[in-house]
Enzyme design. Structure first.
Site, PDB file in Angstrom:
ATOM      1  CG  HIS A 111      -7.989  -1.717   3.313  1.00  0.00           C
ATOM      2  ND1 HIS A 111      -9.135  -1.564   2.447  1.00  0.00           N
ATOM      3  CD2 HIS A 111      -7.067  -1.210   2.457  1.00  0.00           C
ATOM      4  CE1 HIS A 111      -8.762  -0.904   1.359  1.00  0.00           C
ATOM      5  NE2 HIS A 111      -7.604  -0.612   1.448  1.00  0.00           N
ATOM      6  CG  HIS A 200      -4.413   6.074   2.869  1.00  0.00           C
ATOM      7  ND1 HIS A 200      -3.252   5.808   2.330  1.00  0.00           N
ATOM      8  CD2 HIS A 200      -5.486   5.504   2.193  1.00  0.00           C
ATOM      9  CE1 HIS A 200      -3.579   5.175   1.264  1.00  0.00           C
ATOM     10  NE2 HIS A 200      -4.663   4.918   1.155  1.00  0.00           N
TER      11      HIS A 200
END
Ligand code: AMP
Length: 255
Positions: A111, A200
């Site tokens: 995610h 990220h």
């Protein structure tokens, strides 16, 4: 575990049956004037409360150390962009093998985080989700690319993460989404994301502060990754966002 899904087209009546609306004013100043319900808990980030008994069972959550007191009615809540979790299977295995001594663990649900993990009281979940839904309505899907690696640690330095960082060209797109999420967090008296957000995808993690060790091995990691990928660039289409609160999961489809 039952998962409750409702996307941005969910009927209002599903979530509008209680008067739980948050304050509408968004500035911090007006927020200070709003009397927050005592049931909204602030995420402390540490567990220094000596008169609270904190029972942590790391084996029940991938060895992670819980950083807030687990209590009936308090639901760990976070907002994120889901990423196809088989995307990095091979590199995860190869890096686990190459750095056996670090006991790297794979991130099961890849995610891009758009919030910290905050603590929300059960009875506020519906209005919180409704508020998020309002902010994400009419948002169009978009694609981001990722090519650089970065090593992160959590604030308590109890876990270290290897992650692909979203290319700076796409930062602003995600930042706009983040501002929407932050505004809902503020409405509920909850902590907003980092001052210097860095979007990220963490794909491996290990216990402890191993930032220096991993940074000094970045070249080796990059070599393994480039042997594996035809292209060194990951491309992710962002067409939905999710909010997880306890065992409930809510999906917000983008146009
Ligand atoms: P995530 O994969 O989103 O769970 O993030 C992994 C870790 O990165 C979290 O424990 C964050 O605390 C940490 N982190 C450290 N600095 C940042 C930052 N500037 N932006 C986002 N996450 C960060």
């Amino acid at each position: 575990m039952s998962l409750v899904n409702y996307d941005s087209s969910t009927s209002e009546s599903d979530i509008d049956n209680k008067d739980l609306s948050p304050p509408t004013k968004k500035s911090k100043q007006s927020l200070q004037r709003f009397q927050l319900p005592v049931s909204i808990l602030k995420f402390s980030g540490t567990k220094n409360v000596t008169d609270d008994v904190v029972i942590d069972e790391p084996e029940k959550h991938d060895g992670r150390i819980r950083n807030f007191k687990h209590e009936r009615g308090n639901w760990a809540t976070y907002i994120y962009v889901p990423v196809n979790s088989s995307l990095l299977d091979e590199v995860q295995q190869q890096l686990q093998f190459a750095f056996k001594s670090l006991e790297l663990q794979t991130t099961n649900d890849l995610h891009i985080s758009l919030s910290r993990t905050v603590v929300l009281q059960y009875h506020l979940i519906d209005s919180f989700v409704k508020s998020l839904k309002t902010h994400f309505t009419n948002w169009s899907s978009f694609t981001v690319s990722l090519r650089d690696l970065k090593i992160y640690s959590n604030e308590e330095k109890t876990r270290t993460f290897i992650a692909y960082v979203v290319d700076s060209f796409y930062f602003e797109k995600l930042y706009h989404l983040l501002l929407k999420v932050d505004s809902v967090m503020e409405d509920y008296g909850l902590p907003i994301f980092y001052d210097d957000p860095s979007f990220h995808i963490s794909f491996l993690w290990c216990l402890g502060d191993k930032v220096d060790v991993l940074n000094s091995n970045l070249k080796k990691i990059l070599d393994i990754l480039s042997q594996n990928n035809d292209s060194d660039i990951l491309k992710i289409k962002i067409n939905e966002l999710k909010c997880k609160s306890g065992n409930k999961e809510f999906t917000f489809k983008l146009k």
